[in-house]
Design a protein around this motif. Structure first.
Motif: not given
Length: 210
Positions: A91-117
Motif C-alpha cells: 500500500e505504501s508503494y501504491e501511495y507513492l505511485v498516486g502522489v507521484s502521478a498527481a505531482v507530475a500532473a500538477h507540475s505539467f499544468l503549471q509549466l504549461l500555463i507558465g510557459s504560455s505567459r
C-alpha cells in the motif's frame, strides 16, 4: 527689489542644462525599468526550470515504481521456493505511485500555463491570490511526497506485502532488481519533494516583494 535680467545666451544655456538633466532622469528610469524586467525574467525562467525538473523527476519515480516487479526462487532449508514481488503488493508503494502521478500532473499544468505567459512576456504570477494558490499547492504536494517517500522507505518487512505468504528474511538477495527499482524511485521522490519546496520558497519571495 531689482530682478536680474538674463541675456539670451544665458537663458539658452539654462534651457540646455534643464534639458540635459531631464534627459538623464528619463534615461536612468528606462535603465532601471529594463534591469527590473531582466531580473524578473531570470527569476521566472528559474521557476519554469524547477517545474520542468519536478515533472521529470516525478515521472521517473513513477516509471521506476510501476516497473518494480520480479519473480525468482530462494532456497530455504534445502527447499527451492518461488518468490514473486510487485509494487502493487504494498500500500505504501501504491501511495507513492498516486502522489507521484498527481505531482507530475500538477507540475505539467503549471509549466504549461507558465510557459504560455512567459512567451507572451506576461508575468508568471498575475496576482497575489494566484501566488497564494500556487504556494498552497506546492506545499501540499511537497508534504505528500515526503510522506510517500518516508512510508515507502519504512517498508522493511515485505513478508506480508511484497512477498505474499512467504517467509523470507532477506528478500533483496533473490529480488535485487525489484529492490533497486524501489530504492531509486524513492530517491527521485525525495528529489521531487526538494524541488517543490524550492518552488514554494520562490512563491514566498514573490509575495514578500509584491
Amino acid at each position: 527689489m531689482v530682478s536680474e535680467q538674463k541675456t539670451p545666451e544665458e537663458a539658452l544655456q539654462d534651457s540646455k542644462v534643464v534639458a540635459i538633466e531631464n534627459s538623464g532622469t528619463i534615461s536612468g528610469s528606462l535603465v532601471g525599468a529594463a534591469a527590473e524586467i531582466r531580473r524578473r525574467r531570470r527569476a521566472e525562467a528559474i521557476q519554469l526550470s524547477l517545474r520542468a525538473l519536478c515533472m521529470a523527476t516525478s515521472v521517473v519515480s513513477l516509471s521506476l515504481m510501476v516497473t518494480a516487479k520480479q519473480a525468482s526462487s530462494v532456497s530455504i532449508y534445502g527447499f527451492r521456493l518461488p518468490v514473486h514481488s510487485k509494487w502493487s503488493f504494498s500500500e505504501s508503494y501504491e501511495y507513492l505511485v498516486g502522489v507521484s502521478a498527481a505531482v507530475a500532473a500538477h507540475s505539467f499544468l503549471q509549466l504549461l500555463i507558465g510557459s504560455s505567459r512567459f512567451l507572451r512576456m506576461s508575468s508568471l504570477i498575475p496576482s497575489r491570490n494566484h501566488a497564494w494558490l500556487i504556494f498552497a499547492g506546492d506545499q501540499v504536494f511537497a508534504y505528500a511526497l515526503m510522506s510517500a517517500g518516508s512510508a515507502s522507505s519504512g517498508v522493511t518487512n515485505l513478508n506480508r506485502t511484497g512477498i505474499r505468504h512467504t517467509a523470507l528474511p532477506n528478500f533483496c538477495k533473490p529480488l535485487h532488481k525489484f529492490c533497486d527499482h524501489v530504492a531509486i524511485s524513492i530517491v527521485f521522490t525525495f528529489i521531487s519533494c526538494f524541488l517543490l519546496a524550492t518552488s514554494a520558497v520562490q512563491d514566498i519571495i514573490w509575495l514578500s516583494q509584491h
